[in-house]
Design an enzyme around this catalytic site. Structure first.
Site, PDB file in Angstrom:
ATOM      1  N   GLU A 324      32.555   3.780 -57.604  1.00  0.00           N
ATOM      2  CA  GLU A 324      31.250   3.807 -56.934  1.00  0.00           C
ATOM      3  C   GLU A 324      30.979   2.455 -56.266  1.00  0.00           C
ATOM      4  O   GLU A 324      31.213   1.407 -56.860  1.00  0.00           O
ATOM      5  CB  GLU A 324      30.157   4.102 -57.960  1.00  0.00           C
ATOM      6  CG  GLU A 324      28.741   4.108 -57.404  1.00  0.00           C
ATOM      7  CD  GLU A 324      27.697   4.250 -58.496  1.00  0.00           C
ATOM      8  OE1 GLU A 324      26.536   4.538 -58.154  1.00  0.00           O
ATOM      9  OE2 GLU A 324      28.036   4.084 -59.687  1.00  0.00           O
ATOM     10  N   LYS A 388      24.919  11.088 -52.585  1.00  0.00           N
ATOM     11  CA  LYS A 388      24.460  11.386 -53.941  1.00  0.00           C
ATOM     12  C   LYS A 388      23.112  12.091 -53.906  1.00  0.00           C
ATOM     13  O   LYS A 388      22.170  11.643 -53.253  1.00  0.00           O
ATOM     14  CB  LYS A 388      24.357  10.075 -54.739  1.00  0.00           C
ATOM     15  CG  LYS A 388      24.016  10.258 -56.210  1.00  0.00           C
ATOM     16  CD  LYS A 388      23.977   8.907 -56.908  1.00  0.00           C
ATOM     17  CE  LYS A 388      23.693   9.071 -58.411  1.00  0.00           C
ATOM     18  NZ  LYS A 388      23.616   7.763 -59.081  1.00  0.00           N
ATOM     19  N   CYS A 442      28.414   8.644 -60.109  1.00  0.00           N
ATOM     20  CA  CYS A 442      27.791   8.050 -61.299  1.00  0.00           C
ATOM     21  C   CYS A 442      27.339   9.127 -62.278  1.00  0.00           C
ATOM     22  O   CYS A 442      28.116   9.998 -62.652  1.00  0.00           O
ATOM     23  CB  CYS A 442      26.641   7.132 -60.876  1.00  0.00           C
ATOM     24  SG  CYS A 442      26.009   6.089 -62.213  1.00  0.00           S
TER      25      CYS A 442
END
Length: 565
Positions: A324, A388, A442
Site C-alpha cells: 500500500e 479504495k 489495507c
C-alpha cells in the site's frame, strides 16, 4: 414393614461452584475489575496467541457476572431514582458487558497507539484518547448485548444461549454500524489450528461467533449449576453434557477440516508466477521528501531480485506486487517513475502497487485524493486503477471532516479534506493474460462478505497494506490472520503485500504457500494457487448465520417457557 429414611443430601460445593458463587457476589470495583480482567484475558484466544481454551473460563465469568443481581430491597431503598435504575438487572448486566468488552478491546487494540508515535511531536498527545476511547466505544456493543440477554435469561444452560445470541448479534452490528470495525470478532477463536479454520467456509466469522460462545461458555456454567445430589455421580456422568456440547463439536469440526485439507486442489489454471516485494521502509521515513527517490529505487531493485538476492530481472514473473502507498509520491504525475516501472517489467508482466492518485477537483476547488491499487503494464499501455472504497476513520478521513478540521484536528494521514472513497460495488481488475483479481487495500480484507461485491467472482484476491504504522506488535499478526480467514470463507487464493510484513501467499483453504516475516526486507516468489468452487459461505454469505440465530432464538423461547433446550 418399616422403611429406612434417606439421609439428607449435604451440599459440598465443587471448586467451580464456589468460584462461580464468588464471582456472582462481586460488587463495586471488584466486579468491574473482574469483568475487565476476564475480557483482557479473552484476547489470548485471538492471533497471534490462539489460546482459545482461555474462553472456557472467561466467558463463564461473564455469565456469572450477569447472574449477579442486587436484591429487590436495593431497588426500593435507593435514595434517588437514577441509583435505582443503576441497580436494575439490565443496567448491571450492561455494566458487566461494558467492562468485559473494554478489557477485551483495550488488550486487543492497544497497538493502535503505535501509529500516534510515528510522528510523536504531532500526535502523541492524542495517544491516551485513542487507546481508551475506541475500546470504550466498541464495548458499548457488548454492553447492549448483555443488557438485552439478561431480559431473556432463563435458569440453567439456556442463559448461555441468550448471551450467545446477544453477543453474536452485537458482533455483526459492530462490523456494519458507522462503516463497521469487525476486528477480533469472537468467532476467530475457532479458526486455529488450520483444520478448525475450515469451518469458516461453512459458517463465516459471525456464525462461528454464535457457535463459539455456546461451545466455550457451556461446560463450566453447567458444572457450576449442578444440583447437590448430582455431584456424587460418576465422573463420566458429570462430564457427559460438557462433552456433548464442547468436545464432540470441536472434534467433529477438526476432523471435517482435516478431511477438507486432504482434498486435491482443482485443476491448475494457466500458471501465474507472482513476486511479492516487502521493502520494510520505516513509517517515519516514508513521507520525508528527501527519501522519495531512495525508497522508489529500493522497490525497483527488490523487484529485480529473486528471494535469494540474485538479480534475475524478474524473468518468468507475471505479476509483481508492491505494498500500500509504496511510492511516497503521485506516480501518475511522474513520467520518470512511469518510465522506470516500464523498463523494469518483463514483456507481458504487470506491477500491482498501492499508490496515491489525484482525481478531478471538487466544487470547492479541493483535490480529490484516492488511496488506490494501480496496475502498471509493461510497454505503454494504460494504467488501471482501483480506488479504495472502505476508508479508515481517523486514519484516512475524519467523521464530520469540515467541523473537526475547523477546530484543528486532522487524521493520521495529515491530508487536508481526507481521502475520497472509490465507487461501489468494488470492481475487479481485468488484466490481459491474468485471471480476474479482487483488489483489497489495507483493512478492506477484514470485512466478511464484502470481499466479493459484484456479480462476477474473482479468481484471486490481492491485498496491499502498510502495517508499518503499528510496529512489532500483535496488530500486524491479527491483520494477517483475519485476511487469511477471508480466503477460506471465499475459497480464493490471497496475495498479500505488506510494507514491513507480514506478506504472504495463501491458498483458498488458508494454507501458507509462502510468507515474509515481520520487518524482513526481501521478496517472495510463488505460483498463484487456483480458486476453489465457492464454499457454502461464499454462496450464502451471512444467511446461514441468520438461520442459526433464529433457530437459537426459537430454542431460547422454548427454554423461557420451561422447556428443555
Amino acid at each position: 414393614m418399616t422403611t429406612t429414611a434417606q439421609p439428607p443430601v449435604v451440599d459440598f460445593p465443587t471448586p467451580i461452584a464456589r468460584f462461580a458463587a464468588r464471582v456472582r457476589g462481586l460488587v463495586g470495583w471488584r466486579r468491574r475489575g473482574a469483568a475487565a480482567l476476564a475480557g483482557a484475558l479473552s484476547v489470548l484466544a485471538m492471533a497471534p496467541f490462539h489460546v482459545w481454551p482461555a474462553l472456557l473460563v472467561t466467558l463463564p465469568v461473564l455469565v456469572w457476572l450477569i447472574d449477579g443481581k442486587r436484591s429487590t430491597a436495593a431497588l426500593t431503598s435507593a435514595p434517588r431514582r437514577w441509583l435505582a435504575m443503576l441497580a436494575h438487572p439490565a443496567a448491571r448486566a450492561a455494566g458487566a458487558g461494558w467492562w468485559f468488552g473494554f478489557g477485551y478491546f483495550f488488550a486487543g487494540l492497544f497497538w493502535i497507539g503505535e501509529a500516534f508515535l510515528v510522528e510523536a511531536e504531532v500526535f502523541a498527545v492524542l495517544l491516551p484518547f485513542a487507546v481508551t476511547l475506541m475500546p470504550a466505544g466498541l464495548a458499548l456493543f457488548w454492553a447492549a448485548a448483555a443488557a438485552i440477554a439478561v431480559r431473556f435469561w432463563p435458569a440453567g444452560p439456556g442463559r448461555v444461549l441468550s448471551l450467545a445470541l446477544g453477543l453474536s448479534a452485537a458482533e455483526w452490528l459492530r462490523g456494519h454500524v458507522l462503516t463497521g470495525f469487525p476486528w477480533n470478532v469472537l468467532g476467530y477463536a475457532l479458526t486455529w489450528p488450520l483444520p478448525l479454520m475450515q469451518s469458516a467456509a461453512l459458517f463465516g466469522i459471525y456464525g462461528l461467533t454464535l457457535i463459539a460462545v455456546i461451545l466455550l461458555a457451556t461446560p463450566l456454567v453447567v458444572e457450576a449449576d449442578r444440583a447437590p445430589e448430582d455431584r456424587a455421580l460418576p465422573l463420566w456422568s458429570r462430564l457427559r453434557l460438557p462433552a456433548l456440547t464442547f468436545l464432540l463439536p470441536i472434534a467433529t469440526a477438526f476432523l471435517w477440516g482435516t478431511l477438507r485439507l486432504a482434498v486435491a486442489d482443482p485443476p491448475a489454471q494457466p500458471e501465474v508466477r507472482v513476486r511479492i516485494v516487502q521493502p520494510s521502509v520505516p513509517q517515519r521515513e516514508k513521507w520525508q521528501p528527501d527519501n522519495q527517490g531512495r525508497i522508489f529505487r529500493e522497490h525497483i531493485d527488490l523487484s529485480l531480485r529473486s528471494p535469494d538476492g540474485v538479480i534475475d530481472g524478474a524473468r518468468g514473473v507475471h505479476m509483481i506486487v508492491w505494498p500500500e502507498a509504496a511510492m511516497p509520491f503521485l506516480p501518475l504525475a511522474r513520467p520518470d517513475a512511469l518510465d522506470a516501472i516500464r523498463s523494469m517489467l518483463p514483456d507481458g508482466a504487470y506491477l500491482l502497487s498501492g499508490a496515491l492518485r489525484l482525481g478531478p477537483m471538487t466544487l470547492d476547488n479541493r483535490n480529490r485524493v484516492y488511496n488506490s491499487l494501480l496496475a502498471f503494464p509493461s510497454g505503454g499501455r494504460t494504467v488501471i486503477a482501483y480506488d479504495k472504497t472502505h476508508l479508515v476513520p481517523f486514519g484516512e478521513y475524519l467523521p464530520l471532516q469540515p467541523v473537526l478540521e475547523a477546530i484543528g484536528l486532522q487524521q493520521l494521514s495529515r491530508l487536508r479534506g481526507g481521502f475520497e472513497p472509490g465507487p461501489r460495488p468494488r470492481p475487479l481488475l481485468r488484466l490481459e493474460g491474468l485471471p480476474p483479481l479482487g483488489p483489497l487495500v489495507c483493512y478492506e480484507a477484514i470485512f466478511p462478505r464484502a470481499i466479493v461485491q459484484g456479480a462476477e467472482r474473482p479468481a484471486a484476491l490481492v491485498n496491499v497494506t502498510n502495517d508499518g504504522w503499528f510496529g512489532n506488535t500483535t496488530g500486524p499478526r491479527q491483520h494477517l490472520h483475519q485476511a487469511r480467514v477471508r480466503a477460506v470463507e471465499e475459497g480464493l487464493p490471497l496475495v498479500r503485500a505488506a510494507n514491513n510484513g507480514i506478506s504472504a501467499l495463501i491458498d483458498g483453504r488458508g494454507r501458507m504457500v509462502g510468507r515474509l516475516g515481520l520487518d524482513v526486507k526481501g521478496t517472495l516468489d510463488a505460483v498463484l494457487p487456483p480458486p476453489l468452487s465457492p464454499p457454502l459461505y461464499g454462496r450464502l454469505g451471512d444467511t446461514l448465520f441468520l438461520l442459526l440465530w433464529l433457530a437459537g432464538a426459537a430454542a431460547l423461547r422454548r427454554a423461557m417457557k420451561g422447556g428443555e433446550l
